[in-house]
Design a protein around this motif. Structure first.
Motif, short mmCIF file in Angstrom:
data_model
loop_
_atom_site.label_atom_id
_atom_site.label_comp_id
_atom_site.label_asym_id
_atom_site.label_seq_id
_atom_site.Cartn_x
_atom_site.Cartn_y
_atom_site.Cartn_z
N VAL A 191 3.74 -60.52 1.58
CA VAL A 191 4.79 -60.19 0.25
C VAL A 191 5.80 -59.86 1.28
O VAL A 191 6.50 -59.49 1.93
CB VAL A 191 4.08 -59.16 -0.14
CG1 VAL A 191 2.79 -59.10 -1.61
CG2 VAL A 191 3.62 -57.80 0.86
N LYS A 192 6.61 -60.82 0.17
CA LYS A 192 7.98 -61.09 0.16
C LYS A 192 8.59 -60.93 -0.98
O LYS A 192 9.00 -61.30 -1.91
CB LYS A 192 8.66 -62.31 1.23
CG LYS A 192 8.45 -61.82 2.94
CD LYS A 192 8.87 -60.68 3.62
CE LYS A 192 8.31 -61.20 5.14
NZ LYS A 192 8.92 -62.46 5.33
N TRP A 193 10.15 -59.92 -0.60
CA TRP A 193 10.76 -59.78 -2.16
C TRP A 193 11.61 -60.32 -1.18
O TRP A 193 13.36 -61.07 -0.54
CB TRP A 193 11.96 -58.60 -1.41
CG TRP A 193 11.05 -57.00 -1.99
CD1 TRP A 193 9.62 -56.19 -1.56
CD2 TRP A 193 10.04 -56.50 -3.67
NE1 TRP A 193 9.39 -55.58 -2.47
CE2 TRP A 193 9.20 -55.70 -3.82
CE3 TRP A 193 10.72 -57.66 -4.73
CZ2 TRP A 193 9.15 -55.36 -4.81
CZ3 TRP A 193 9.69 -56.40 -5.95
CH2 TRP A 193 8.99 -55.41 -5.58
N HIS A 194 12.81 -61.19 -2.02
CA HIS A 194 13.98 -62.11 -2.25
C HIS A 194 15.18 -61.24 -2.66
O HIS A 194 14.55 -60.00 -2.42
CB HIS A 194 14.58 -62.16 -4.23
CG HIS A 194 15.72 -63.02 -4.50
ND1 HIS A 194 17.23 -62.54 -4.63
CD2 HIS A 194 15.26 -64.92 -4.80
CE1 HIS A 194 17.36 -63.97 -4.71
NE2 HIS A 194 16.71 -65.15 -4.81
N PRO A 195 16.31 -61.85 -1.36
CA PRO A 195 17.00 -60.67 -1.04
C PRO A 195 18.27 -60.45 -2.10
O PRO A 195 18.25 -59.10 -1.75
CB PRO A 195 17.81 -61.82 0.13
CG PRO A 195 16.89 -63.34 -0.92
CD PRO A 195 16.46 -63.53 -1.42
N GLU A 196 17.91 -60.75 -3.11
CA GLU A 196 19.50 -59.78 -4.46
C GLU A 196 18.46 -59.23 -5.62
O GLU A 196 18.82 -58.47 -5.96
CB GLU A 196 20.12 -61.02 -4.65
CG GLU A 196 21.03 -61.30 -3.15
CD GLU A 196 22.38 -61.86 -4.17
OE1 GLU A 196 23.37 -62.22 -3.59
OE2 GLU A 196 21.80 -62.95 -5.06
N GLU A 197 17.23 -59.74 -6.24
CA GLU A 197 17.16 -59.69 -7.59
C GLU A 197 15.21 -58.61 -7.26
O GLU A 197 14.41 -59.22 -5.67
CB GLU A 197 16.14 -61.15 -7.64
CG GLU A 197 16.85 -62.29 -8.30
CD GLU A 197 16.85 -63.49 -8.53
OE1 GLU A 197 15.76 -63.12 -9.15
OE2 GLU A 197 17.97 -64.31 -8.31
N GLU A 198 14.68 -58.19 -7.62
CA GLU A 198 13.35 -57.55 -8.11
C GLU A 198 12.29 -58.81 -8.59
O GLU A 198 11.59 -58.88 -9.01
CB GLU A 198 13.13 -56.21 -8.86
CG GLU A 198 14.47 -55.17 -7.86
CD GLU A 198 14.21 -54.48 -9.01
OE1 GLU A 198 13.43 -53.73 -9.91
OE2 GLU A 198 14.47 -53.47 -8.43
N LEU A 199 12.35 -59.72 -7.46
CA LEU A 199 11.26 -61.20 -7.41
C LEU A 199 10.88 -61.07 -5.75
O LEU A 199 11.35 -61.04 -4.95
CB LEU A 199 12.38 -62.46 -7.86
CG LEU A 199 11.29 -63.57 -7.53
CD1 LEU A 199 10.49 -64.24 -8.83
CD2 LEU A 199 12.34 -64.92 -7.91
N LEU A 200 9.48 -61.00 -6.19
CA LEU A 200 8.66 -60.75 -5.32
C LEU A 200 7.27 -61.38 -5.08
O LEU A 200 6.99 -62.70 -6.20
CB LEU A 200 7.73 -59.35 -5.38
CG LEU A 200 6.18 -60.07 -4.37
CD1 LEU A 200 7.16 -58.56 -3.55
CD2 LEU A 200 5.55 -58.43 -5.02
N ALA A 201 7.32 -62.19 -3.59
CA ALA A 201 6.25 -63.63 -3.75
C ALA A 201 5.58 -62.97 -3.07
O ALA A 201 5.67 -62.24 -2.48
CB ALA A 201 6.80 -64.87 -2.68
N SER A 202 3.90 -63.35 -3.18
CA SER A 202 2.90 -63.30 -2.51
C SER A 202 1.81 -64.60 -1.67
O SER A 202 1.94 -65.77 -2.62
CB SER A 202 2.11 -61.79 -3.18
OG SER A 202 1.76 -62.71 -4.54
N ALA A 203 1.49 -64.37 -0.99
CA ALA A 203 1.04 -64.80 -0.18
C ALA A 203 -0.58 -65.89 -0.61
O ALA A 203 -1.12 -64.37 0.49
CB ALA A 203 1.46 -65.85 0.94
N SER A 204 -1.64 -66.42 -0.97
CA SER A 204 -3.08 -65.85 -0.34
C SER A 204 -4.04 -66.60 0.54
O SER A 204 -3.58 -67.91 0.27
CB SER A 204 -3.34 -65.20 -1.76
OG SER A 204 -4.53 -65.26 -2.09
#
Length: 353
Positions: free
Chosen positions: A158-171
């Protein structure tokens, strides 16, 4: 071609596999997850400052520094024992650490932890196929605000966007999902499909040094030995702005597209990618022991090119993680370096020249 040069190995090395290393966002220290402990190293002397133990029953797989405090440090850990730990520094000499709280909820190994840019949200993911989001509501007090269960396999990162509350997840299900909070409820706003096997890691493009009018892109790496760059589809920003003006939103979906694939250099699983804040180069590592550095040329037809390759970075061992950091090297200067973490228990410092 540039050259990747070995500067040092952090001393002493671990006696067991080292999984992950991460530099503090403001302080000259680096944490490494190895066995059931965290090692805190100085990025000035490149030596061990302290060892944090006693919080987990099984190996620590991932760790992340909480942003926003330049005086004392707080770090989250994710373990194979299915728990998440939060540690607080007792003083500013990096030697005394307090196991502040344990966060339980995952049913299997925790693979990744990540703080949002504001430091108020902590994301965790697990072999149990779920992503959890925790919110700090008081000192040493966290509550669960979302349990996201749309992945169909082990969630690796999981990684958060550097400015926004937007989360990426990889599976393990080969997908990347993007998550946002919409009207007090977290949901998936995009599914990025293209990889043909497990996606091991994702990394947002740093904000520093880039055109602020351009949306941050996302890099991903996979068991299919590709690294892909994703971007929000052109025109998406305008459509989002219009939808936010509407009382009734027609859709919260976002359209993301694959912008590029980096030149294929690895021959085994790519476990980790990192995007430099200073040069905006990308570095990758994986099961083949290679360290590969890529550079973008927006004017060139292929956009990305390989500028440096280091074979057998950790001898015959796999390299589990890579990150860019600032460290003081032998001539006394502080410069950007590559930090690799491997199955041999070594944490190695490299420069590109």
């Amino acid at each position: 071609m540039a050259t990747i040069q070995s500067v040092a190995s952090l001393n002493p090395s671990a006696s067991s596999r080292a999984w992950y290393s991460t530099p503090h966002p403001n302080l000259p220290i680096l944490a490494t997850a190895t066995g059931t402990s965290l090692r805190i190293y100085s990025l000035n002397s490149l030596t061990l400052l302290s060892t944090i133990t006693g919080g987990h029953k099984r190996s620590i797989r991932s760790c992340a520094w909480k942003p926003g405090n330049n005086q004392t440090a707080t770090i989250a850990t994710g373990s194979f024992d299915a728990s998440v730990g939060i540690w607080a520094q007792e003083d500013d000499d990096n030697e005394e650490w307090r196991f502040a709280i344990v966060l339980d909820g995952h049913e299997s190994e925790v693979k990744s932890v990540a703080w949002s840019a504001g430091g108020n949200l902590l994301a965790t993911c697990s072999r149990d196929k779920s992503v959890w989001i925790w919110e700090e509501v008081g000192e040493d007090d966290y509550e669960t605000v979302a349990v996201l269960q749309e992945h169909e396999g082990d969630v690796k990162c999981v990684k958060w966007h550097p400015e926004e509350e937007l989360l990426a997840s990889a599976s393990y299900d080969d997908d990347i999902r993007l998550w946002r909070e919409e009207i007090d409820d977290w949901g998936c706003v995009a599914v990025l499909r293209g990889h043909q096997s497990t996606v091991w890691a994702v990394e947002w493009e740093p904000v520093s040094g880039k055109d602020e009018t351009v949306e941050s892109r996302l890099a991903s790496c996979s068991d299919d030995v590709t690294i892909r760059i994703w971007k929000k589809s052109p025109g998406q920003e305008e459509r989002q702005a219009q939808s936010r003006l509407s009382i009734i939103k027609s859709s919260s979906a976002e359209e993301w597209v694959e912008e590029a694939q980096l030149p294929k250099t690895h021959v085994r699983t790519i476990y980790s990618v990192a995007w430099s804040k200073d040069t905006h180069r990308i570095v990758s590592v994986g099961g083949d022991g290679k360290i590969v550095v890529y550079e973008e040329d927006r004017e060139a037809p292929e956009r990305w090119r390989v500028i440096a390759v280091q074979e057998c970075g950790h001898q015959e061992f796999e390299i589990n993680h890579v990150v860019w950091a600032k460290a003081k090297i032998s001539d006394g200067t502080v410069q950007e370096v590559i930090v690799t973490t491997g199955d041999d228990g070594e944490v190695k410092i490299w420069t590109v020249s």
